[in-house]
Design a protein around this motif. Sequence first.
Motif, mmCIF file in Angstrom:
data_model
loop_
_atom_site.group_PDB
_atom_site.id
_atom_site.type_symbol
_atom_site.label_atom_id
_atom_site.label_comp_id
_atom_site.label_asym_id
_atom_site.label_seq_id
_atom_site.Cartn_x
_atom_site.Cartn_y
_atom_site.Cartn_z
ATOM 1 N N GLY A 1 1.778 -30.905 13.116
ATOM 2 C CA GLY A 1 1.859 -32.234 13.698
ATOM 3 C C GLY A 1 1.835 -32.224 15.221
ATOM 4 O O GLY A 1 2.479 -33.062 15.862
ATOM 5 N N VAL A 2 1.076 -31.250 15.808
ATOM 6 C CA VAL A 2 0.948 -31.173 17.266
ATOM 7 C C VAL A 2 -0.528 -31.034 17.617
ATOM 8 O O VAL A 2 -1.397 -30.927 16.735
ATOM 9 C CB VAL A 2 1.737 -29.969 17.837
ATOM 10 C CG1 VAL A 2 3.222 -30.102 17.551
ATOM 11 C CG2 VAL A 2 1.209 -28.646 17.254
ATOM 12 N N SER A 3 -0.831 -31.010 18.887
ATOM 13 C CA SER A 3 -2.218 -30.874 19.328
ATOM 14 C C SER A 3 -2.659 -29.415 19.281
ATOM 15 O O SER A 3 -1.828 -28.498 19.301
ATOM 16 C CB SER A 3 -2.379 -31.399 20.750
ATOM 17 O OG SER A 3 -1.715 -30.563 21.670
ATOM 18 N N THR A 4 -3.970 -29.211 19.245
ATOM 19 C CA THR A 4 -4.489 -27.834 19.288
ATOM 20 C C THR A 4 -4.132 -27.165 20.608
ATOM 21 O O THR A 4 -3.911 -25.952 20.655
ATOM 22 C CB THR A 4 -6.016 -27.822 19.101
ATOM 23 O OG1 THR A 4 -6.618 -28.673 20.087
ATOM 24 C CG2 THR A 4 -6.412 -28.282 17.713
ATOM 25 N N ALA A 5 -4.065 -27.940 21.683
ATOM 26 C CA ALA A 5 -3.694 -27.381 22.990
ATOM 27 C C ALA A 5 -2.281 -26.822 22.962
ATOM 28 O O ALA A 5 -1.990 -25.763 23.533
ATOM 29 C CB ALA A 5 -3.827 -28.446 24.078
ATOM 30 N N THR A 6 -1.379 -27.530 22.266
ATOM 31 C CA THR A 6 0.007 -27.060 22.158
ATOM 32 C C THR A 6 0.068 -25.757 21.377
ATOM 33 O O THR A 6 0.772 -24.813 21.773
ATOM 34 C CB THR A 6 0.874 -28.133 21.465
ATOM 35 O OG1 THR A 6 0.890 -29.306 22.277
ATOM 36 C CG2 THR A 6 2.302 -27.637 21.261
ATOM 37 N N VAL A 7 -0.672 -25.677 20.277
ATOM 38 C CA VAL A 7 -0.707 -24.441 19.488
ATOM 39 C C VAL A 7 -1.254 -23.296 20.322
ATOM 40 O O VAL A 7 -0.729 -22.178 20.318
ATOM 41 C CB VAL A 7 -1.543 -24.629 18.208
ATOM 42 C CG1 VAL A 7 -1.643 -23.304 17.448
ATOM 43 C CG2 VAL A 7 -0.933 -25.706 17.314
ATOM 44 N N SER A 8 -2.327 -23.567 21.063
ATOM 45 C CA SER A 8 -2.948 -22.538 21.891
ATOM 46 C C SER A 8 -1.975 -22.004 22.926
ATOM 47 O O SER A 8 -1.848 -20.788 23.126
ATOM 48 C CB SER A 8 -4.192 -23.098 22.584
ATOM 49 O OG SER A 8 -4.762 -22.136 23.446
ATOM 50 N N LYS A 9 -1.258 -22.904 23.601
ATOM 51 C CA LYS A 9 -0.295 -22.475 24.622
ATOM 52 C C LYS A 9 0.847 -21.684 24.010
ATOM 53 O O LYS A 9 1.349 -20.726 24.602
ATOM 54 C CB LYS A 9 0.231 -23.701 25.372
ATOM 55 C CG LYS A 9 -0.814 -24.372 26.250
ATOM 56 C CD LYS A 9 -0.293 -25.667 26.855
ATOM 57 C CE LYS A 9 -1.382 -26.368 27.678
ATOM 58 N NZ LYS A 9 -0.898 -27.668 28.206
#
Length: 330
Positions: free
Chosen positions: A16-24
């Motif tokens: 339930g988060v953005s792909t950018a958050t997962v990447s970081k």
Amino acid sequence: MKKTVSTIRDVAAAAGVSTATVSKFINGTQRFSPAVEAKIQHAITELGYRSNPMAQSMITGKTKAIGLAVLDIANPHFSSVVKGANRIAQAHGYTLLLVDAEENPGRERQLLEALSRRVDGMIIFTRLQESEMDWLVKLNHPLVIFGKLEHLQLPTVASDDFRGGYMAARHLITQGHKRFAYMGFPKSRRNAERMGGVRDCLRAHGLELAEHEAAAPSAGEGERLCSSIMLGAEHPDALICYNDLMALGFMKAAQTLGFRLPADISVAGFDNIQYGNYTSPALTSVDLQSERMGMAAMEKVLAIIDGKDVDRYTVIDPQLVLRASTTSRN
């Protein structure tokens, strides 16, 4: 049915988060609340997601690899250095890329320049003289050099070769030896330090040193030089070799010629490679702490990559390991 490979988008949707958050989160470039990080980690585990190293490298600009250039991987001394360096690299999530410069000595510069484009930092053994190494600085890459440097402002890790030579000579003098020889490898920058330690110790006791130069730091060269050392008018009663391989080659040839070791001549080397413990007689050697050298160099280059201050010089103390190839003449 072919199993579907989970993507970073799948992880983001499940958490339930953005792909950018997962990447970081994956790349460690930003921390989030414990609840968010727990959701992301749970999604990664449930989906069996594995990050793509190439994609990660494109995002972060980091390869998570360290280059290590050695002079001869067949020499157990360098194998131990690699083992120590690799242990630290793996503990920090890095991969080790190995180059054997001995395979193409005429192309050493090209090999190292090519290696620098594939790694985040490099650890280098080289036989180049300091005056030939200016281009290394221009690579603008985290570097650690093995051996002492007088002028270049590069971080180094070195054994105390001078002290090691002095220790070996001092022990043999204590045992009552009078006629000393040194089998060296002049192409190595470390040779002068080892021989210098031997010479200084002998000079302090009023003793001379006969020098014999090898064309390569190999057992074959030790074997080749044996007859010229032992079949003269008066052979030495103690021989110190640049490394253990040369010492082992010499010992084999000396025994073939009918000499008794150490009754006719005591022999000592440098590196304390494992094979020296299984010869007859077992080889006395200066242990340069090869594995520890590799560990220290890797720790230093990783610290530089992380932007930490490091000491320019790291010197590792040698240890004299006494075995049956040396004996008392008192």
